[in-house]
Design a protein around this motif. Sequence first.
Motif, PDB file in Angstrom:
ATOM      1  N   LEU A   1       3.159 -39.594 -29.393  1.00  0.00           N
ATOM      2  CA  LEU A   1       3.811 -40.896 -29.372  1.00  0.00           C
ATOM      3  C   LEU A   1       3.067 -41.964 -30.168  1.00  0.00           C
ATOM      4  O   LEU A   1       1.832 -41.979 -30.225  1.00  0.00           O
ATOM      5  CB  LEU A   1       3.984 -41.357 -27.930  1.00  0.00           C
ATOM      6  N   SER A   2       3.865 -42.857 -30.742  1.00  0.00           N
ATOM      7  CA  SER A   2       3.343 -43.968 -31.534  1.00  0.00           C
ATOM      8  C   SER A   2       4.403 -45.060 -31.572  1.00  0.00           C
ATOM      9  O   SER A   2       5.530 -44.856 -31.102  1.00  0.00           O
ATOM     10  CB  SER A   2       3.008 -43.499 -32.948  1.00  0.00           C
ATOM     11  N   TYR A   3       4.047 -46.211 -32.131  1.00  0.00           N
ATOM     12  CA  TYR A   3       5.064 -47.245 -32.331  1.00  0.00           C
ATOM     13  C   TYR A   3       5.876 -46.996 -33.593  1.00  0.00           C
ATOM     14  O   TYR A   3       6.762 -47.766 -33.942  1.00  0.00           O
ATOM     15  CB  TYR A   3       4.436 -48.642 -32.367  1.00  0.00           C
ATOM     16  N   SER A   4       5.593 -45.889 -34.263  1.00  0.00           N
ATOM     17  CA  SER A   4       6.290 -45.537 -35.502  1.00  0.00           C
ATOM     18  C   SER A   4       6.831 -44.115 -35.398  1.00  0.00           C
ATOM     19  O   SER A   4       6.210 -43.247 -34.782  1.00  0.00           O
ATOM     20  CB  SER A   4       5.331 -45.640 -36.683  1.00  0.00           C
ATOM     21  N   THR A   5       8.020 -43.879 -35.957  1.00  0.00           N
ATOM     22  CA  THR A   5       8.574 -42.535 -36.048  1.00  0.00           C
ATOM     23  C   THR A   5       8.496 -42.070 -37.492  1.00  0.00           C
ATOM     24  O   THR A   5       8.999 -42.744 -38.392  1.00  0.00           O
ATOM     25  CB  THR A   5      10.038 -42.508 -35.568  1.00  0.00           C
TER      26      THR A   5
ATOM     27  N   ASP B   1      -3.585 -47.005 -36.013  1.00  0.00           N
ATOM     28  CA  ASP B   1      -3.120 -46.279 -34.828  1.00  0.00           C
ATOM     29  C   ASP B   1      -2.123 -45.189 -35.201  1.00  0.00           C
ATOM     30  O   ASP B   1      -2.140 -44.087 -34.636  1.00  0.00           O
ATOM     31  CB  ASP B   1      -2.472 -47.258 -33.841  1.00  0.00           C
ATOM     32  N   VAL B   2      -1.241 -45.492 -36.168  1.00  0.00           N
ATOM     33  CA  VAL B   2      -0.276 -44.490 -36.619  1.00  0.00           C
ATOM     34  C   VAL B   2      -0.994 -43.347 -37.328  1.00  0.00           C
ATOM     35  O   VAL B   2      -0.673 -42.166 -37.125  1.00  0.00           O
ATOM     36  CB  VAL B   2       0.778 -45.130 -37.541  1.00  0.00           C
TER      37      VAL B   2
ATOM     38  N   GLY C   1       5.184 -35.746 -34.544  1.00  0.00           N
ATOM     39  CA  GLY C   1       4.448 -36.979 -34.472  1.00  0.00           C
ATOM     40  C   GLY C   1       4.074 -37.497 -35.852  1.00  0.00           C
ATOM     41  O   GLY C   1       3.978 -36.703 -36.801  1.00  0.00           O
ATOM     42  N   PRO C   2       3.927 -38.785 -35.974  1.00  0.00           N
ATOM     43  CA  PRO C   2       4.150 -39.808 -34.959  1.00  0.00           C
ATOM     44  C   PRO C   2       5.638 -39.930 -34.619  1.00  0.00           C
ATOM     45  O   PRO C   2       6.495 -39.764 -35.470  1.00  0.00           O
ATOM     46  CB  PRO C   2       3.645 -41.096 -35.613  1.00  0.00           C
ATOM     47  N   ILE C   3       5.926 -40.236 -33.365  1.00  0.00           N
ATOM     48  CA  ILE C   3       7.310 -40.392 -32.926  1.00  0.00           C
ATOM     49  C   ILE C   3       7.363 -41.422 -31.803  1.00  0.00           C
ATOM     50  O   ILE C   3       6.471 -41.484 -30.959  1.00  0.00           O
ATOM     51  CB  ILE C   3       7.907 -39.041 -32.460  1.00  0.00           C
ATOM     52  N   GLN C   4       8.402 -42.251 -31.826  1.00  0.00           N
ATOM     53  CA  GLN C   4       8.582 -43.248 -30.772  1.00  0.00           C
ATOM     54  C   GLN C   4       9.212 -42.592 -29.537  1.00  0.00           C
ATOM     55  O   GLN C   4       9.886 -41.565 -29.629  1.00  0.00           O
ATOM     56  CB  GLN C   4       9.466 -44.384 -31.286  1.00  0.00           C
ATOM     57  N   TYR C   5       8.999 -43.233 -28.398  1.00  0.00           N
ATOM     58  CA  TYR C   5       9.454 -42.638 -27.137  1.00  0.00           C
ATOM     59  C   TYR C   5      10.960 -42.417 -27.127  1.00  0.00           C
ATOM     60  O   TYR C   5      11.432 -41.365 -26.688  1.00  0.00           O
ATOM     61  CB  TYR C   5       9.039 -43.533 -25.959  1.00  0.00           C
TER      62      TYR C   5
ATOM     63  N   PRO D   1      -1.015 -42.417 -27.170  1.00  0.00           N
ATOM     64  CA  PRO D   1      -2.152 -42.621 -28.084  1.00  0.00           C
ATOM     65  C   PRO D   1      -3.392 -43.180 -27.405  1.00  0.00           C
ATOM     66  O   PRO D   1      -4.500 -43.055 -27.942  1.00  0.00           O
ATOM     67  CB  PRO D   1      -1.602 -43.601 -29.125  1.00  0.00           C
ATOM     68  N   ASP D   2      -3.234 -43.814 -26.237  1.00  0.00           N
ATOM     69  CA  ASP D   2      -4.384 -44.380 -25.531  1.00  0.00           C
ATOM     70  C   ASP D   2      -4.040 -44.556 -24.055  1.00  0.00           C
ATOM     71  O   ASP D   2      -2.886 -44.460 -23.653  1.00  0.00           O
ATOM     72  CB  ASP D   2      -4.809 -45.712 -26.157  1.00  0.00           C
TER      73      ASP D   2
END
Length: 694
Positions: free
Chosen positions: A570-574, A582-583, A604-608, A636-637
């Motif tokens: 997971l990330s804030y970016s897809t 962070d990405v 990944g990276p992928i948003q929820y 991620p954290d």
Amino acid sequence: MDVARSVYVAGLGPGVGKGTVALGLVELLSRQVARIGVFRPLLSGPGDDPLLSLLTERYPVMAPYADSYGVTAAEAGSLIADGKWEELIGRIVGRYREVERRCASVVVIGSDFAGGPSSSSADEIPRELGFNARLATEFGSVVIPVISGEGRTEETLGAAARSAYHSLTDLGATVLAVIANRVPDGRCAPTAGLPVPTWSIPEVAAVAAPTVAEVAAALGGTVVTGGDGALDRDVLDYVVGAAHVPMLLEHLTDGALMITPGDRADLLVAASAAHAAGNVTLSGLVLTLGEFPDPRAVEVIERLNTGLAMLVVPTDSYHTIAAAGRIEARLSTRTPRKVEAAIGAFEQSVDTAELARLLDVARSTRVTPLMFENDLIDRARADRRHLVLPEGTDERILRATETLLRRGVADLTLLGDPAEIGRRARELGVSIGDARLVDPSASEWRDRFAARYAELRKKRGVTLDLAYDVVRDVNYFGTMMVAEGLADGMVSGANHTTAATIRPAFEIIKTVPEVSVASSVFFMLLADRVLVYGDCAVNPDPDAEQLADIALSSARTAAAFGIEPRVAMLSYSTGSSGAGADVEKVAAATALVRSRQPDLPVEGPIQYDAAIDPAVAATKLPSSEVAGKATVFVFPDLNTGNNTYKAVQRSAGAVAVGPVMQGLRRPVNDLSRGATVKDIVNTVAITAIQAAVR
């Protein structure tokens, strides 16, 4: 695909305990199907039916209480009096069909009345056996007759089993199995001559005995002292206090309810003192003639801290004991310990795998929270392990111990002063059975553990004297038991911080060779599926390599518990829609996962939203094998993970089971300090399964 089946539990005679069998069946089927129903053809008395209330509240049945019965006894009596027997049957069958249409499986609990449609008088109620056989045939149900084993020899038990089978088949019913309940120890109902299995459930005092609360309700008693725990004690015997103190003390027995006039302060104080001293474990005190005890005596008793309930009843001793002897125990929402004892007795006596095969129920593709939790119990029981619980005097731990031992989930060691653990158990009225009690400060293992710990930590300056003090701590002692093979796993944290629970594991047990960091997951039990969230409890800000380790460990944990791992990093970016450190960390971790385990589906990276929602996934990552159907979510954290799991838990009504530690050489799991008894039971079962799969 679910296979629709109905099983009818028919009791042959009063007081056979068919509630235990019905409860065991619903528990068994709840592990297999997501849409289950229960049905009572006839409510035999006024007010709510305790067993039906229990089943409709404990299990996620598809029909509410109001829809889960046919008719009341009053309605049945009126129809029979008017000669409308077929209308009665038709009305019950119509109500049953409404439940059946909603469900994959239905458990029917047979009626409790007697009489007969063949009787010459239309005012007489139908005979129970013929009535139940007729309904089972109309429902298309297979039947499990329940006979009483009370007072029977093996020979007469066998005869009763054969009689039950042939009586029902002669009436056109299809008998699946015969169960003898409340059977004296060591006796069984032989299956010779029967084409179906016959199982025997032993007499279990915790199921058959009424609770103090049931006695109070039946006698119209007023509670003078004692809370819910005191009222939940099992009444195994009655002792009338009328003689002098030495004679009373000679006749007190474990589990006895003492009945005495309210003016006998000497007997009240003596009995309470005997209980507090551990000479005997009473269930409670009943004062007759409506007379309240002297306040000075009550003050002394309260200072003894017995944990016993004291009741005052209006009747005299003779009529009180006579009425008490007629009280029947009932399974209900108000007797959770009795319910667990009944389920444990059923599971230990009935071949549930064979019974499930006979019922021919296919496992649902959906996984409900109850199905997942019950599967944990099943898997732990199938390969029973020995676990250590360091917080041996905690009330929740003791209550969970009673449940775990009765359900056969694991063998247990409780840490603490054995005398204090025993005293606390007596206060709570719980049975800790065969649990091993070990005092770390006095244990013969302390020298051995100290030497081992000093060797492990000598580079950190730990001397033998210091190690001797360290291993006295219950968490260090319990961890050393696991490390030395004296226990297969440990569960702690009800009264300790996460750090206090898992620090000894990091120092002593350490991580498996291929994992750089230990981590944790939560099993998130949604309405129709189970998801895995990691890491939400241990690592504040993992780097790319640690994040990859967390992902791989989480995938292995998911697979070990029957969840097909499809991993979303997971990330804030897809994909490449965003940028930033962070990405990039998540992208690097994803690449590491793919290189280390190429056959593992990971994205990944992928948003929820893209990971969980097929509609969003179709727009953002249409060719991904993970997007829209992820089962393992790697955050991620810690900040993101901890907040997300709590948000989902509260807003979506999900059940969060965990944290479950992973990456350690042997399993050690942490409890929330707000953990319930159910949470502890689930965590112990998970730990036992982890120990079995290593």
